[in-house]
Design a protein around this motif. Structure first.
Motif, mmCIF file in Angstrom:
data_model
loop_
_atom_site.group_PDB
_atom_site.id
_atom_site.type_symbol
_atom_site.label_atom_id
_atom_site.label_comp_id
_atom_site.label_asym_id
_atom_site.label_seq_id
_atom_site.Cartn_x
_atom_site.Cartn_y
_atom_site.Cartn_z
ATOM 1 N N ALA A 106 -6.624 -23.550 14.582
ATOM 2 C CA ALA A 106 -6.065 -24.036 15.844
ATOM 3 C C ALA A 106 -7.080 -23.996 16.968
ATOM 4 C CB ALA A 106 -4.839 -23.211 16.220
ATOM 5 N N ALA A 107 -8.122 -23.181 16.820
ATOM 6 C CA ALA A 107 -9.159 -23.070 17.854
ATOM 7 C C ALA A 107 -10.286 -24.054 17.643
ATOM 8 C CB ALA A 107 -9.713 -21.644 17.886
ATOM 9 N N GLY B 49 -9.104 -26.495 7.221
ATOM 10 C CA GLY B 49 -8.518 -26.071 5.950
ATOM 11 C C GLY B 49 -9.442 -26.379 4.786
ATOM 12 N N THR B 50 -10.452 -25.534 4.588
ATOM 13 C CA THR B 50 -11.431 -25.763 3.518
ATOM 14 C C THR B 50 -10.804 -25.653 2.133
ATOM 15 O OG1 THR B 50 -13.127 -24.789 4.939
ATOM 16 C CG2 THR B 50 -13.666 -25.026 2.606
ATOM 17 N N GLY B 51 -9.954 -24.636 1.954
ATOM 18 C CA GLY B 51 -9.327 -24.432 0.647
ATOM 19 C C GLY B 51 -10.359 -24.233 -0.447
ATOM 20 N N ARG C 204 -1.913 -21.629 9.192
ATOM 21 C CA ARG C 204 -1.653 -20.221 9.472
ATOM 22 C C ARG C 204 -2.486 -19.767 10.661
ATOM 23 N NH1 ARG C 204 -3.698 -17.770 4.080
ATOM 24 N NH2 ARG C 204 -5.294 -19.334 4.526
ATOM 25 N N ASP C 205 -2.081 -18.649 11.253
ATOM 26 C CA ASP C 205 -2.916 -18.042 12.289
ATOM 27 C C ASP C 205 -3.293 -16.635 11.860
ATOM 28 O OD1 ASP C 205 -0.940 -16.060 13.271
ATOM 29 O OD2 ASP C 205 0.109 -17.814 14.064
ATOM 30 N N ALA D 95 -7.335 -27.517 21.408
ATOM 31 C CA ALA D 95 -8.761 -27.437 21.078
ATOM 32 C C ALA D 95 -9.212 -28.648 20.276
ATOM 33 C CB ALA D 95 -9.050 -26.152 20.302
ATOM 34 N N TRP D 96 -8.351 -29.186 19.434
ATOM 35 C CA TRP D 96 -8.733 -30.365 18.662
ATOM 36 C C TRP D 96 -8.975 -31.549 19.588
ATOM 37 C CZ3 TRP D 96 -4.992 -30.593 13.825
ATOM 38 C CH2 TRP D 96 -5.103 -29.370 13.115
#
Length: 202
Positions: free
Chosen positions: A56-57, A5-7, A129-130, A80-81
């Motif tokens: 999520a990946a 989440g760079t934002g 989000r995806d 994946a995390w």
């Protein structure tokens, strides 16, 4: 260090200042946000690794990280995390409780497993989000209607639900319950004064 989440790039700037550009990897689902964050970071002399992708990946490829932090709320830890977390590495992620929720602090114990504690102090993050639900990630234009700012004073603050003054048990999920971590479950209980207890293994 991997940030999900760079934002705006604010947190990536703090990480780059503390750890150095080479040690910071940050991704976001929205390519436009990533590009804008890169421009901001370039403007202040920071050049961490940035990319657009599905949080999520995890990070594209076979990289491993000592730390993974989420700047978005999750309802479960993506497999994946766990795969990309180095041995004895740590994941810090807000729990998606539909409103302010607790913070998960999880350490990798063995391959495919993490265990840890639930920090009961409520935090509020946008849910992860995806690509299937994010129009911006699909390259589509979204028009947003901007509402005028409220001019009335906000309501008086109340104690956070996790605080002893509000309740001895958190209504956001800090009471004994399970959290889906791949094929296992993390459980943790909290004392009435919301003190942390030793991590429970899964």
């Amino acid at each position: 260090m991997l940030e999900i989440g760079t934002g705006t790039g604010y947190n990536a700037a703090l990480l780059a200042h503390r750890l150095g550009d080479h040690a910071v990897y940050s991704l976001d689902l929205d390519p436009g946000l990533v590009d804008a964050a890169r421009d901001r970071l370039d403007g202040i002399g920071f050049h961490p690794h940035l990319t657009a992708g599905d949080g999520a990946a995890g990070w594209p490829g076979n990289a491993t990280f000592d730390r993974i932090i989420a700047a978005c709320a999750v309802s479960a830890i993506p497999p994946a995390w766990i795969d990309q977390l180095a041995p004895a590495g740590r994941i810090v992620a807000p729990l998606d409780a539909a409103k302010a929720g607790p913070l998960l602090v999880l350490d990798k114990t063995t391959d495919g497993e993490v265990s840890g504690i639930i920090d009961p102090y409520p935090v509020l993050f946008t849910p992860m989000r995806d690509r299937s639900t994010c129009l911006l990630a699909q390259g589509k234009t979204v028009r947003r209607r901007v509402r005028a700012a409220r001019t009335t004073a906000p309501p008086p603050s109340t104690p956070p639900p996790c605080s002893p003054a509000a309740n001895s048990r958190c209504s956001y999920g800090c009471t004994p319950r399970g959290f889906s971590l791949r094929e296992a479950r993390l459980t943790a209980s909290l004392s009435p004064n919301a003190e942390r207890r030793a991590p429970k293994s899964i």
